[in-house]
Design a protein around this motif. Structure first.
Motif, PDB file in Angstrom:
ATOM      1  N   PRO A  96       0.862  -1.190   0.000  1.00  0.00           N
ATOM      2  CA  PRO A  96       0.000   0.000   0.000  1.00  0.00           C
ATOM      3  C   PRO A  96       0.893   1.232   0.000  1.00  0.00           C
ATOM      4  CG  PRO A  96      -0.656  -1.531   1.742  1.00  0.00           C
ATOM      5  CD  PRO A  96       0.620  -2.062   1.135  1.00  0.00           C
ATOM      6  N   SER A 123       1.815   8.550   5.956  1.00  0.00           N
ATOM      7  CA  SER A 123       1.190   7.485   5.160  1.00  0.00           C
ATOM      8  C   SER A 123       0.153   6.752   6.007  1.00  0.00           C
ATOM      9  CB  SER A 123       2.259   6.507   4.653  1.00  0.00           C
ATOM     10  OG  SER A 123       2.901   5.864   5.749  1.00  0.00           O
ATOM     11  N   GLU A 124      -0.755   6.059   5.318  1.00  0.00           N
ATOM     12  CA  GLU A 124      -1.768   5.283   6.033  1.00  0.00           C
ATOM     13  C   GLU A 124      -2.501   4.345   5.089  1.00  0.00           C
ATOM     14  OE1 GLU A 124      -5.613   7.142   7.238  1.00  0.00           O
ATOM     15  OE2 GLU A 124      -4.819   8.934   6.266  1.00  0.00           O
ATOM     16  N   ILE A 125      -3.139   3.338   5.678  1.00  0.00           N
ATOM     17  CA  ILE A 125      -4.113   2.549   4.930  1.00  0.00           C
ATOM     18  C   ILE A 125      -5.471   2.911   5.519  1.00  0.00           C
ATOM     19  CG2 ILE A 125      -2.597   0.663   4.230  1.00  0.00           C
ATOM     20  CD1 ILE A 125      -3.802  -1.018   6.515  1.00  0.00           C
ATOM     21  N   THR A 126      -6.433   3.090   4.665  1.00  0.00           N
ATOM     22  CA  THR A 126      -7.746   3.514   5.136  1.00  0.00           C
ATOM     23  C   THR A 126      -8.713   2.342   5.288  1.00  0.00           C
ATOM     24  OG1 THR A 126      -8.376   3.999   2.858  1.00  0.00           O
ATOM     25  CG2 THR A 126      -7.533   5.832   4.183  1.00  0.00           C
ATOM     26  N   GLU A 127      -8.442   1.249   4.587  1.00  0.00           N
ATOM     27  CA  GLU A 127      -9.298   0.064   4.714  1.00  0.00           C
ATOM     28  C   GLU A 127      -8.697  -0.886   5.736  1.00  0.00           C
ATOM     29  OE1 GLU A 127     -10.416  -1.874   1.110  1.00  0.00           O
ATOM     30  OE2 GLU A 127     -10.571   0.018   0.017  1.00  0.00           O
ATOM     31  N   ARG A 169      -5.825  -1.561  11.102  1.00  0.00           N
ATOM     32  CA  ARG A 169      -5.299  -0.628  10.112  1.00  0.00           C
ATOM     33  C   ARG A 169      -4.273   0.246  10.808  1.00  0.00           C
ATOM     34  NH1 ARG A 169      -7.504   4.597   9.542  1.00  0.00           N
ATOM     35  NH2 ARG A 169      -9.169   5.040  10.995  1.00  0.00           N
TER      36      ARG A 169
END
Length: 189
Positions: A96, A123-127, A169
């Motif tokens: 990701p 940064s990040e993952i949203t799901e 997450r």
């Protein structure tokens, strides 16, 4: 003096077999998905046949790993299956945006895998991610916000965490990268 037997040298075929089993796929099921015979796939897993780059792309896609994660390291013969040098780690995962992962384990044939993860700044993952694994992580440097089963945690260098199949997450809203070491069982990459 008694010497322990030499450890088995793990190979591309052994990694494919370990990934297939970790995903609950049979030889028949994977072969059917790939449009290949069980015999061919069995020979690949036993290193009696070498898949083409196109075959490797299809295998990687079905097993949800990067093609590069299937390539063997260039470790000297006497280190293979035992040592992973810092400059020879295999990149893994689907990456990701903002996450770089490298395999610390020599191969994927153990009951677990160790992963070096770098979460880039901002940064990040949203799901949410949910997988049938047990995972333990250790924050080596930086900071990371982690959501596990709906609970929020802010982690700093030296902190560790555990995820047991729960949805999770992450987010690194900070100005510096965060480096973490993860141990995942069974191997998923």
């Amino acid at each position: 003096m008694i010497h322990a037997p030499s450890p088995e040298i793990h190979t591309l075929g052994a990694d494919i077999r370990a990934l297939r089993k970790a995903r609950g796929l049979t030889l028949s099921g994977l072969g059917k998905t790939l449009g290949r015979s069980v015999g061919w796939l069995s020979q690949v897993e036993r290193d009696m046949s070498e898949p083409s780059i196109t075959d490797l792309r299809h295998i990687a896609s079905v097993l949800d790993v990067s093609v590069s994660s299937l390539f063997r390291s260039a470790a000297p013969e006497h280190e293979r299956g035992m040592i992973v040098r810092a400059d020879a780690r295999r990149p893994i995962g689907s990456r990701p945006a903002g996450l770089v992962e490298e395999l610390l384990s020599p191969d994927l044939t153990d009951d677990f895998e160790m992963v070096h993860s770098t979460f880039e700044a901002n940064s990040e993952i949203t799901e949410e991610v949910m997988r049938p694994t047990q995972e333990v992580g250790y924050i080596v440097s930086g900071r990371l916000d982690l959501w596990i089963a709906g609970k929020t945690f802010s982690l700093n260098a030296g902190d560790s965490f555990r995820i047991r199949g729960e949805a999770f997450r992450w987010m690194n809203p900070y100005a510096a990268p965060c480096v973490a070491i993860w141990v995942i069982a069974p191997p998923i990459y």
